[in-house]
Design a protein around this motif. Sequence first.
Motif, PDB file in Angstrom:
ATOM      1  N   ALA A   1      32.629  -5.409  88.352  1.00  0.00           N
ATOM      2  CA  ALA A   1      31.496  -5.875  89.311  1.00  0.00           C
ATOM      3  C   ALA A   1      31.935  -7.405  89.326  1.00  0.00           C
ATOM      4  O   ALA A   1      30.865  -7.636  90.408  1.00  0.00           O
ATOM      5  N   GLU A   2      32.533  -8.104  88.720  1.00  0.00           N
ATOM      6  CA  GLU A   2      32.769  -9.447  88.928  1.00  0.00           C
ATOM      7  C   GLU A   2      33.694  -9.962  89.914  1.00  0.00           C
ATOM      8  O   GLU A   2      33.959 -10.922  90.441  1.00  0.00           O
ATOM      9  N   THR A   3      34.337  -8.807  90.562  1.00  0.00           N
ATOM     10  CA  THR A   3      35.495  -8.957  91.438  1.00  0.00           C
ATOM     11  C   THR A   3      35.061  -8.537  93.006  1.00  0.00           C
ATOM     12  O   THR A   3      34.187  -8.090  93.360  1.00  0.00           O
ATOM     13  N   ASP A   4      35.902  -9.253  93.856  1.00  0.00           N
ATOM     14  CA  ASP A   4      35.587  -9.041  95.303  1.00  0.00           C
ATOM     15  C   ASP A   4      36.506  -7.998  95.926  1.00  0.00           C
ATOM     16  O   ASP A   4      37.051  -7.471  95.101  1.00  0.00           O
ATOM     17  N   GLN A   5      36.346  -7.968  97.231  1.00  0.00           N
ATOM     18  CA  GLN A   5      37.240  -6.969  97.901  1.00  0.00           C
ATOM     19  C   GLN A   5      38.782  -7.202  97.746  1.00  0.00           C
ATOM     20  O   GLN A   5      39.355  -6.305  97.755  1.00  0.00           O
ATOM     21  N   MET A   6      39.019  -8.282  97.355  1.00  0.00           N
ATOM     22  CA  MET A   6      40.519  -8.643  97.093  1.00  0.00           C
ATOM     23  C   MET A   6      40.999  -8.417  95.753  1.00  0.00           C
ATOM     24  O   MET A   6      42.182  -8.759  95.328  1.00  0.00           O
ATOM     25  N   GLY A   7      39.892  -8.239  94.923  1.00  0.00           N
ATOM     26  CA  GLY A   7      40.596  -7.720  93.479  1.00  0.00           C
ATOM     27  C   GLY A   7      40.394  -8.948  92.620  1.00  0.00           C
ATOM     28  O   GLY A   7      40.755  -8.791  91.575  1.00  0.00           O
TER      29      GLY A   7
ATOM     30  N   GLY B   1      40.230  -6.720  84.550  1.00  0.00           N
ATOM     31  CA  GLY B   1      40.828  -6.455  83.266  1.00  0.00           C
ATOM     32  C   GLY B   1      41.461  -7.500  82.542  1.00  0.00           C
ATOM     33  O   GLY B   1      42.116  -7.408  81.408  1.00  0.00           O
ATOM     34  N   GLU B   2      41.572  -8.917  83.276  1.00  0.00           N
ATOM     35  CA  GLU B   2      42.005  -9.982  82.396  1.00  0.00           C
ATOM     36  C   GLU B   2      41.045 -10.646  81.700  1.00  0.00           C
ATOM     37  O   GLU B   2      39.658 -10.143  81.610  1.00  0.00           O
ATOM     38  N   THR B   3      41.362 -11.512  80.678  1.00  0.00           N
ATOM     39  CA  THR B   3      40.457 -12.254  79.850  1.00  0.00           C
ATOM     40  C   THR B   3      40.576 -13.621  80.334  1.00  0.00           C
ATOM     41  O   THR B   3      41.553 -14.175  80.051  1.00  0.00           O
ATOM     42  N   ALA B   4      39.389 -14.490  80.416  1.00  0.00           N
ATOM     43  CA  ALA B   4      39.243 -15.779  80.705  1.00  0.00           C
ATOM     44  C   ALA B   4      38.750 -16.219  79.551  1.00  0.00           C
ATOM     45  O   ALA B   4      38.122 -15.806  78.747  1.00  0.00           O
TER      46      ALA B   4
END
Length: 138
Positions: free
Chosen positions: A13-19, A71-74
Motif C-alpha cells: 500500500a506504500e508503493t505507487d504505480q511504478m512499484g 518487500g524491502e526493509t528500510a
Amino acid sequence: MHVAKKEIEVRYAETDQMGVVYHANYLIWMELGRTKLIQDLGFTYAGMEAQGIIAPVIDLDISYKKPLKYGETAMVHTWIEEYNGMKSVYGYEIYTPTGELAVQATSSHVCVHKETFRPVKFRKLFPDWHEAYEKAKK
C-alpha cells in the motif's frame, strides 16, 4: 549524538504505480523515527500531548536518492540536528536493505499550545526533556 534506528517493512500500500515507495510515505516513516528517538530518550509524544502541547512541522527539507520497493526493509536513522530550547530540527537518513542512502531529510518543529497554537518555551515546560535533548543533539 544519539541516533535512533527504526526498521520499516515496505508494504504494498506504500508503493505507487511504478512499484516504488510513494514519496509522501517517507514523511510517515520520519514520524516513526522521531517517535523512536523520543522513546529512546525516555519520553513519549503522547505524554506531551496529554499536557496540551503539540509539535507541528514548520519546515521540511527532503532529498530522494534511491528508491525503495515493496518487500524491502528500510532502516530509518533519526537524530537531533539542532535544538535551542524552543525549536527542534531532526535529521533523518533512510537506508535500503543493502545500506545505500535512499532519503536524506530534516524537519523543524516548534512546540505550541494545542488550543491557541502559541509557542511555548520547551526548556521551561519540560526541563527533563530539554536536558535529554541537550545531551543527545549533534
